[in-house]
Design an enzyme around this catalytic site. Sequence first.
Site, PDB file in Angstrom:
ATOM      1  CG  ASN A   1      -1.759   1.240   1.340  1.00 48.70           C
ATOM      2  OD1 ASN A   1      -1.806   2.043   0.398  1.00 48.70           O
ATOM      3  ND2 ASN A   1      -2.429   1.428   2.466  1.00 48.70           N
ATOM      4  CD1 TRP A   2       3.864   1.134  -2.721  1.00 43.71           C
ATOM      5  CD2 TRP A   2       3.729   2.150  -4.716  1.00 43.71           C
ATOM      6  NE1 TRP A   2       4.673   0.451  -3.608  1.00 43.71           N
ATOM      7  CE2 TRP A   2       4.614   1.053  -4.836  1.00 43.71           C
ATOM      8  CE3 TRP A   2       3.483   2.941  -5.848  1.00 43.71           C
ATOM      9  CZ2 TRP A   2       5.243   0.731  -6.042  1.00 43.71           C
ATOM     10  CZ3 TRP A   2       4.109   2.619  -7.040  1.00 43.71           C
ATOM     11  CH2 TRP A   2       4.979   1.523  -7.130  1.00 43.71           C
ATOM     12  CE  LYS A   3      -0.322   3.462   4.625  1.00 46.26           C
ATOM     13  NZ  LYS A   3      -0.268   3.612   6.079  1.00 46.26           N
TER      14      LYS A   3
ATOM     15  CG  HIS B   1      -5.919   2.176   5.086  1.00 44.07           C
ATOM     16  ND1 HIS B   1      -5.501   3.143   5.975  1.00 44.07           N
ATOM     17  CD2 HIS B   1      -4.909   1.285   4.981  1.00 44.07           C
ATOM     18  CE1 HIS B   1      -4.274   2.823   6.389  1.00 44.07           C
ATOM     19  NE2 HIS B   1      -3.890   1.706   5.794  1.00 44.07           N
TER      20      HIS B   1
ATOM     21  CD  GLU C   1      -3.040   5.802   6.519  1.00 45.34           C
ATOM     22  OE1 GLU C   1      -3.016   5.779   5.271  1.00 45.34           O
ATOM     23  OE2 GLU C   1      -2.129   5.339   7.227  1.00 45.34           O
TER      24      GLU C   1
ATOM     25  CD  GLU D   1      -3.450  -2.048   7.441  1.00 46.61           C
ATOM     26  OE1 GLU D   1      -2.391  -2.357   6.899  1.00 46.61           O
ATOM     27  OE2 GLU D   1      -4.018  -0.955   7.263  1.00 46.61           O
TER      28      GLU D   1
ATOM     29  N   GLY E   1       2.225   2.908  10.735  1.00 47.65           N
ATOM     30  CA  GLY E   1       3.126   4.032  10.521  1.00 47.65           C
ATOM     31  C   GLY E   1       3.849   4.486  11.782  1.00 47.65           C
TER      32      GLY E   1
ATOM     33  CB  SER F   1       5.151  -1.073  12.180  1.00 50.34           C
ATOM     34  OG  SER F   1       4.670   0.254  12.397  1.00 50.34           O
TER      35      SER F   1
ATOM     36  N   GLY G   1       2.920  -0.803   4.340  1.00 50.47           N
ATOM     37  CA  GLY G   1       2.947   0.604   3.965  1.00 50.47           C
ATOM     38  C   GLY G   1       4.369   1.076   3.706  1.00 50.47           C
TER      39      GLY G   1
END
Length: 269
Positions: free
Chosen positions: A25-27, A115, A117, A187, A193, A233, A254
């Site tokens: 997941n490159w965000k 997600h 976020e 998650e 992160g 992480s 991530g």
Amino acid sequence: MAKGRNDMELRPNPRTGRYRLISANWKMNLNHLEAIQAVQKLSFLLRPADYSYVEISIHPPFTDLRPLQLLIDSDQMRFRLGAQNCHFEPSGAFTGEISAPMLAKLNVSHVIIGHSERRQYFCETDEIVRAKVEAVFRSQMTPIVCVGETLQEREQGSTEARLRSQVEAALSFLAPELAERCVVAYEPIWAIGTGVSAKPSDAQAGASIIRNVFDSFWGNEVARKVRIQYGGSVNPTNAAEFMELDDIDGLLVGTAALDPDSFARIIQA
Ligand code: 13P
């Protein structure tokens, strides 16, 4: 999965019968030129045996999808193309949004939905998550549905209730044949992160709760088939311990997936 460079077939985990899935997941990172370089490098670093061990999906920002689709097709790379989100309507007056049929047209096969976020910064409710899961299935793609508890919920001992309610709200409407095709990413929000991953025992406990919810809704057969990823992480040092867990079938990565070297080492861990 398209074959290329080698004809080794993807093999299920002999212990569980499920196919492993590791997703990047490159965000909101890497423009389309950086994306091409990263995927070329990743492809260079991986060995044929890696592709028979695990399915690999790459979820770049929307603007990278078309160039990566062309690269993956033309070089017959064995990556799945993924997206990070979609709208629940197929088309219409929704300025700035991208629909599931648009993604399917680009050979996107997996879409991350819900997600944390998106739930936190873009006010995605359980109802929206549910509508998006439906949209992804309508376009014959696979949703990777994210669930996870906050630190506060964990400290209050309400992890199980939180995971249960998220899975129920997002997925309980599904027929068994769709439920078993879902991927659920566990998650824990406190591990995303932060550089502080969950302990393997926490990841196993969360995944086991999720599998039990599937059991209670659709029975053992579906619960045995659904794939569960751990995310939060993950790095080349801790990846292997998560992949060894009974109820974990893959990883949603991530930060460490932005660097092809470290993502390759996670896959090979
Ligand atoms: P990090 O690997 O950077 O913690 O991010 C995890 C994540 O949110 C993947 O979806």
